[in-house]
Scaffold this active site. Structure first.
Site, PDB file in Angstrom:
ATOM      1  CG  HIS A   1      -5.993  -2.137   8.691  1.00 28.19           C
ATOM      2  ND1 HIS A   1      -6.120  -0.853   9.657  1.00 28.19           N
ATOM      3  CD2 HIS A   1      -4.716  -2.206   8.336  1.00 28.19           C
ATOM      4  CE1 HIS A   1      -4.902  -0.287   9.589  1.00 28.19           C
ATOM      5  NE2 HIS A   1      -3.973  -1.232   9.429  1.00 28.19           N
TER       6      HIS A   1
ATOM      7  CG  ASP B   1       0.207  -0.440   2.486  1.00 29.28           C
ATOM      8  OD1 ASP B   1       0.942   0.109   2.292  1.00 29.28           O
ATOM      9  OD2 ASP B   1      -0.944  -0.715   3.744  1.00 29.28           O
TER      10      ASP B   1
ATOM     11  CG  ASN C   1      -8.873  -1.633  11.968  1.00 34.67           C
ATOM     12  OD1 ASN C   1      -8.283  -1.852  11.723  1.00 34.67           O
ATOM     13  ND2 ASN C   1      -9.803  -0.237  11.263  1.00 34.67           N
TER      14      ASN C   1
ATOM     15  CD  GLU D   1      -8.718   1.260   7.856  1.00 39.42           C
ATOM     16  OE1 GLU D   1      -8.724   0.346   8.732  1.00 39.42           O
ATOM     17  OE2 GLU D   1      -8.289   2.356   7.673  1.00 39.42           O
TER      18      GLU D   1
HETATM   19  C1  GLP Z   1      -0.285   0.457   8.366  1.00 41.63           C
HETATM   20  C2  GLP Z   1      -0.349  -0.071   7.634  1.00 41.63           C
HETATM   21  C3  GLP Z   1      -0.209  -1.672   8.320  1.00 41.63           C
HETATM   22  C4  GLP Z   1       0.216  -2.058   9.240  1.00 41.63           C
HETATM   23  C5  GLP Z   1      -0.357  -1.452   9.860  1.00 41.63           C
HETATM   24  C6  GLP Z   1      -0.233  -1.875  11.554  1.00 41.63           C
HETATM   25  O1  GLP Z   1      -1.782   0.836   8.511  1.00 41.63           O
HETATM   26  N1  GLP Z   1      -0.956   0.521   5.932  1.00 41.63           N
HETATM   27  O2  GLP Z   1      -0.212  -2.392   6.729  1.00 41.63           O
HETATM   28  O3  GLP Z   1      -0.024  -3.744   8.632  1.00 41.63           O
HETATM   29  O4  GLP Z   1      -0.444  -0.090   9.534  1.00 41.63           O
HETATM   30  O5  GLP Z   1       1.351  -0.757  11.471  1.00 41.63           O
HETATM   31  P1  GLP Z   1       2.496  -1.632  12.921  1.00 41.63           P
HETATM   32  O6  GLP Z   1       3.158  -2.805  12.608  1.00 41.63           O
HETATM   33  O7  GLP Z   1       3.281  -0.740  12.920  1.00 41.63           O
HETATM   34  O8  GLP Z   1       1.297  -1.673  13.674  1.00 41.63           O
END
Ligand code: GLP
Length: 244
Positions: free
Chosen positions: A141, A70, A139, A146
């Site tokens: 995702h 992404d 959440n 989402e």
């Molecule tokens: C972001 C990314 C995800 C990631 C998520 C969790 O929103 N788009 O790909 O898995 O956050 O991030 P973290 O590993 O910092 O908790």
């Protein structure tokens, strides 16, 4: 329901180590593999381990192609919070990968919908994803898919939820600077990868990890789709696994 392989490690650093071993093995087994990569804090120890393994001469990424999950809409690749910048700094610049073989959705395209189609075409031209690395949002995702009423299919533009913008504001000057949209591979794109590897650490992910891996498969918990995939490995620390 398929059996999901779960590996537990004492802490985030150890999760990075064991997950990196799997990636290194995959790269050594297929020198031109297509790796799907993820951003966020969770994969950072893993990327650190990949850099170490490269420096130790245990692996080369010369023939590897990568596609990222992404990108924020509106952030250029020189913006420090763009995912392209993150990947360049935390991994690509530190290993022997050919930067022209690394792909991240284009967050600054004038036509975002066309950029999404181009990204899908790119993945197809690469021959599909061999191994897709995933983190998980609070959440549920994956990528930026989402919670929704249906599972998304292919790469598309999403409106970020307030909870996701809130969770990610720690990287920006204030919440007003957090983009409101992103381009993300769809659940269908992710699901088409031959192998899925989820990394998850920290107690605050325990509840959503449990719901994702053991609850109903439901688009309101996007990561729950993993239960239907034939080849999923989860690397998590004890804190994240404490409810499972
Ligand atoms: C972001 C990314 C995800 C990631 C998520 C969790 O929103 N788009 O790909 O898995 O956050 O991030 P973290 O590993 O910092 O908790």
């Amino acid at each position: 329901m398929n059996q999901i392989q779960i590996f537990s490690a004492p802490n985030a650093a150890a999760v990075g180590k064991i997950a990196a071993e799997m990636i290194v093995a995959a790269v050594n087994a297929k020198r031109d593999a297509v790796l799907g990569l993820a951003t966020g804090s969770t994969p950072l120890p893993l990327y650190g381990e990949l850099v170490k393994a490269y420096r130790a001469g245990e692996v080369s990424f010369r023939g590897i192609r990568t596609v990222n999950l992404d990108e924020y809409v509106g952030l250029s690749e020189t913006h420090e919070q763009s995912y392209r910048y993150f990947m360049n700094e935390n991994l690509f610049k530190q290993i022997d990968i050919d930067l022209s073989n690394t792909f991240v959705p284009n967050g600054t395209a004038a036509d975002s919908a066309a950029a999404c189609d181009a990204y899908e075409a790119r993945i197809e031209a690469l021959g599909g994803i061999d191994l897709q690395l995933l983190g998980i949002g609070l959440n549920g995702h994956i990528g930026f898919n989402e919670p929704a009423d249906t599972f998304s299919k292919r790469t598309h533009v999403v409106e970020l939820t307030e909870s996701t913008r809130e969770a990610n504001k720690r990287f920006f000057a204030s919440i007003d600077n957090v983009p409101t949209q992103a381009i993300t591979m769809g659940i269908g794109t992710i699901f088409a990868a031959k192998k899925l590897v989820l990394v998850c650490t920290g107690e605050k992910k325990a509840e959503i990890l449990k719901r994702s891996l053991t609850g109903d498969v439901d688009p309101r918990v996007p990561a729950s789709i993993l239960q239907f995939h034939p080849d999923v490995t989860v690397f998590a620390d004890e804190a994240a696994l404490k409810l499972i």
